[in-house]
Each structure stands twice: as structure tokens, then as C-alpha cells.
Write a protein that holds these residues in place. Sequence first.
Motif, PDB file in Angstrom:
ATOM      1  N   ASP A  69       6.447   0.463   2.840  1.00 19.47           N
ATOM      2  CA  ASP A  69       5.331   0.564   1.890  1.00 19.47           C
ATOM      3  C   ASP A  69       5.365   1.943   1.242  1.00 19.47           C
ATOM      4  OD1 ASP A  69       2.893   0.704   0.521  1.00 19.47           O
ATOM      5  OD2 ASP A  69       1.946  -0.648   1.968  1.00 19.47           O
ATOM      6  N   PHE A  70       5.940   2.000   0.057  1.00 22.17           N
ATOM      7  CA  PHE A  70       6.102   3.273  -0.644  1.00 22.17           C
ATOM      8  C   PHE A  70       4.787   3.797  -1.197  1.00 22.17           C
ATOM      9  CE2 PHE A  70      10.300   1.612  -0.279  1.00 22.17           C
ATOM     10  CZ  PHE A  70      11.113   2.729  -0.141  1.00 22.17           C
ATOM     11  N   VAL A  71       3.802   2.920  -1.357  1.00 26.05           N
ATOM     12  CA  VAL A  71       2.488   3.346  -1.837  1.00 26.05           C
ATOM     13  C   VAL A  71       1.736   4.055  -0.720  1.00 26.05           C
ATOM     14  CG1 VAL A  71       0.254   2.572  -2.716  1.00 26.05           C
ATOM     15  CG2 VAL A  71       2.354   1.557  -3.601  1.00 26.05           C
ATOM     16  N   LEU A  72       1.617   3.396   0.432  1.00 27.30           N
ATOM     17  CA  LEU A  72       0.881   3.999   1.551  1.00 27.30           C
ATOM     18  C   LEU A  72       1.537   5.274   2.052  1.00 27.30           C
ATOM     19  CD1 LEU A  72      -0.259   0.964   3.726  1.00 27.30           C
ATOM     20  CD2 LEU A  72      -1.587   2.311   2.114  1.00 27.30           C
ATOM     21  N   GLU A  73       2.854   5.320   1.981  1.00 23.85           N
ATOM     22  CA  GLU A  73       3.568   6.506   2.446  1.00 23.85           C
ATOM     23  C   GLU A  73       3.672   7.580   1.365  1.00 23.85           C
ATOM     24  OE1 GLU A  73       7.264   5.267   4.203  1.00 23.85           O
ATOM     25  OE2 GLU A  73       6.263   3.715   5.387  1.00 23.85           O
ATOM     26  N   GLU A  74       3.066   7.295   0.201  1.00 19.93           N
ATOM     27  CA  GLU A  74       3.038   8.229  -0.935  1.00 19.93           C
ATOM     28  C   GLU A  74       4.441   8.687  -1.330  1.00 19.93           C
ATOM     29  OE1 GLU A  74       0.196  11.312  -0.112  1.00 19.93           O
ATOM     30  OE2 GLU A  74      -1.454   9.875  -0.010  1.00 19.93           O
ATOM     31  N   LEU A 105      -5.531   0.170  -7.057  1.00 18.51           N
ATOM     32  CA  LEU A 105      -5.759   0.557  -5.676  1.00 18.51           C
ATOM     33  C   LEU A 105      -6.908   1.543  -5.565  1.00 18.51           C
ATOM     34  CD1 LEU A 105      -4.531   0.236  -2.815  1.00 18.51           C
ATOM     35  CD2 LEU A 105      -3.234   2.304  -3.302  1.00 18.51           C
ATOM     36  N   VAL A 106      -7.864   1.227  -4.715  1.00 20.31           N
ATOM     37  CA  VAL A 106      -8.985   2.122  -4.436  1.00 20.31           C
ATOM     38  C   VAL A 106      -8.871   2.638  -3.009  1.00 20.31           C
ATOM     39  CG1 VAL A 106     -11.497   2.322  -4.289  1.00 20.31           C
ATOM     40  CG2 VAL A 106     -10.472   0.909  -6.079  1.00 20.31           C
ATOM     41  N   TYR A 107      -8.712   1.709  -2.073  1.00 17.81           N
ATOM     42  CA  TYR A 107      -8.576   2.056  -0.660  1.00 17.81           C
ATOM     43  C   TYR A 107      -7.178   1.666  -0.193  1.00 17.81           C
ATOM     44  CZ  TYR A 107     -13.616   2.068  -1.094  1.00 17.81           C
ATOM     45  OH  TYR A 107     -14.896   2.324  -1.505  1.00 17.81           O
ATOM     46  N   PRO A 108      -6.316   2.643   0.069  1.00 17.50           N
ATOM     47  CA  PRO A 108      -4.962   2.308   0.508  1.00 17.50           C
ATOM     48  C   PRO A 108      -4.983   1.612   1.869  1.00 17.50           C
ATOM     49  CG  PRO A 108      -5.224   4.687   0.219  1.00 17.50           C
ATOM     50  CD  PRO A 108      -6.540   4.063  -0.023  1.00 17.50           C
ATOM     51  N   PRO A 139       6.847  -1.408  -3.621  1.00 14.64           N
ATOM     52  CA  PRO A 139       7.394  -0.294  -4.398  1.00 14.64           C
ATOM     53  C   PRO A 139       6.298   0.648  -4.883  1.00 14.64           C
ATOM     54  CG  PRO A 139       7.276  -2.240  -5.758  1.00 14.64           C
ATOM     55  CD  PRO A 139       6.861  -2.662  -4.370  1.00 14.64           C
ATOM     56  N   PRO A 140       6.678   1.881  -5.179  1.00 15.01           N
ATOM     57  CA  PRO A 140       5.708   2.804  -5.771  1.00 15.01           C
ATOM     58  C   PRO A 140       5.466   2.394  -7.224  1.00 15.01           C
ATOM     59  CG  PRO A 140       7.869   3.804  -5.789  1.00 15.01           C
ATOM     60  CD  PRO A 140       7.998   2.494  -5.053  1.00 15.01           C
ATOM     61  N   PRO A 141       4.364   2.845  -7.816  1.00 20.00           N
ATOM     62  CA  PRO A 141       4.166   2.541  -9.235  1.00 20.00           C
ATOM     63  C   PRO A 141       5.266   3.223 -10.050  1.00 20.00           C
ATOM     64  CG  PRO A 141       2.499   4.088  -8.457  1.00 20.00           C
ATOM     65  CD  PRO A 141       3.286   3.651  -7.265  1.00 20.00           C
ATOM     66  N   ALA A 157      -1.268  -1.303  -8.279  1.00 23.00           N
ATOM     67  CA  ALA A 157      -2.141  -2.477  -8.254  1.00 23.00           C
ATOM     68  C   ALA A 157      -2.623  -2.709  -6.839  1.00 23.00           C
ATOM     69  CB  ALA A 157      -1.381  -3.703  -8.750  1.00 23.00           C
ATOM     70  N   GLU A 158      -3.828  -3.246  -6.730  1.00 25.10           N
ATOM     71  CA  GLU A 158      -4.371  -3.637  -5.436  1.00 25.10           C
ATOM     72  C   GLU A 158      -3.729  -4.965  -5.097  1.00 25.10           C
ATOM     73  OE1 GLU A 158      -6.203  -5.003  -2.306  1.00 25.10           O
ATOM     74  OE2 GLU A 158      -6.624  -6.129  -4.106  1.00 25.10           O
ATOM     75  N   ARG A 159      -2.919  -5.027  -4.054  1.00 23.68           N
ATOM     76  CA  ARG A 159      -2.055  -6.173  -3.806  1.00 23.68           C
ATOM     77  C   ARG A 159      -2.707  -7.300  -3.020  1.00 23.68           C
ATOM     78  NH1 ARG A 159       3.256  -5.469  -5.063  1.00 23.68           N
ATOM     79  NH2 ARG A 159       3.725  -3.423  -5.851  1.00 23.68           N
ATOM     80  N   THR A 160      -3.837  -7.068  -2.395  1.00 17.17           N
ATOM     81  CA  THR A 160      -4.461  -8.143  -1.630  1.00 17.17           C
ATOM     82  C   THR A 160      -5.249  -9.066  -2.543  1.00 17.17           C
ATOM     83  OG1 THR A 160      -4.568  -6.723   0.305  1.00 17.17           O
ATOM     84  CG2 THR A 160      -5.947  -8.660   0.321  1.00 17.17           C
ATOM     85  N   ALA A 161      -6.112  -8.492  -3.373  1.00 19.61           N
ATOM     86  CA  ALA A 161      -6.894  -9.308  -4.308  1.00 19.61           C
ATOM     87  C   ALA A 161      -6.185  -9.427  -5.651  1.00 19.61           C
ATOM     88  CB  ALA A 161      -8.285  -8.706  -4.503  1.00 19.61           C
TER      89      ALA A 161
END
Length: 74
Positions: free
Chosen positions: A53-58, A26-29, A8-10, A17-21
Motif C-alpha cells: 500500500d503505497f498510499v498508507l506507507e506514504e 482520501l480523508v482517513y488513511p 499505487p500512490p497518486p 481516491a478513497e478506495r473503500t467507498a
Amino acid sequence: MVITFIVPPPLDGEMPAERTAGCTHLVYPMPNIYELIVAAVLERDGHDVRHEDFVLEEKEEKDLINFLRNDHSE
């Protein structure tokens, strides 16, 4: 079976949030490799898998709501 993974988008106006770590904003999408691995295994097993992915797709909250209203995932 239709399965959809949703990032979801923020919703609070902050950086996502950075979802991997999971320890920073988020710094690098980039897509979450762990979600993609699970999606690939499910797809290999014959499921219809989608990854939204609503974050990557802005995309924004309104786009998420629109998606949820029209989604027919199980």
C-alpha cells in the motif's frame, strides 16, 4: 503462487481516491478491508500473498516503479 495486491500512490499530484467507498478523496488513511479479505482467503489457501500500500506507507511514484522492477509476483 506469489500474489501481490498493489495500492499505487497518486500519479496526478492529487489526493488519492478513497478506495473503500470510491466516492471521495482520501480523508482517513486505512487499508481497504475488501482487498484484505481476499488476500486472507488466498493466503489461507496456501498462496504467498503480499499487500503493498503505497498510499498508507506514504511512498511515491519512484518507489512504485522500483517495486515493480524487482517484484516477482505471478
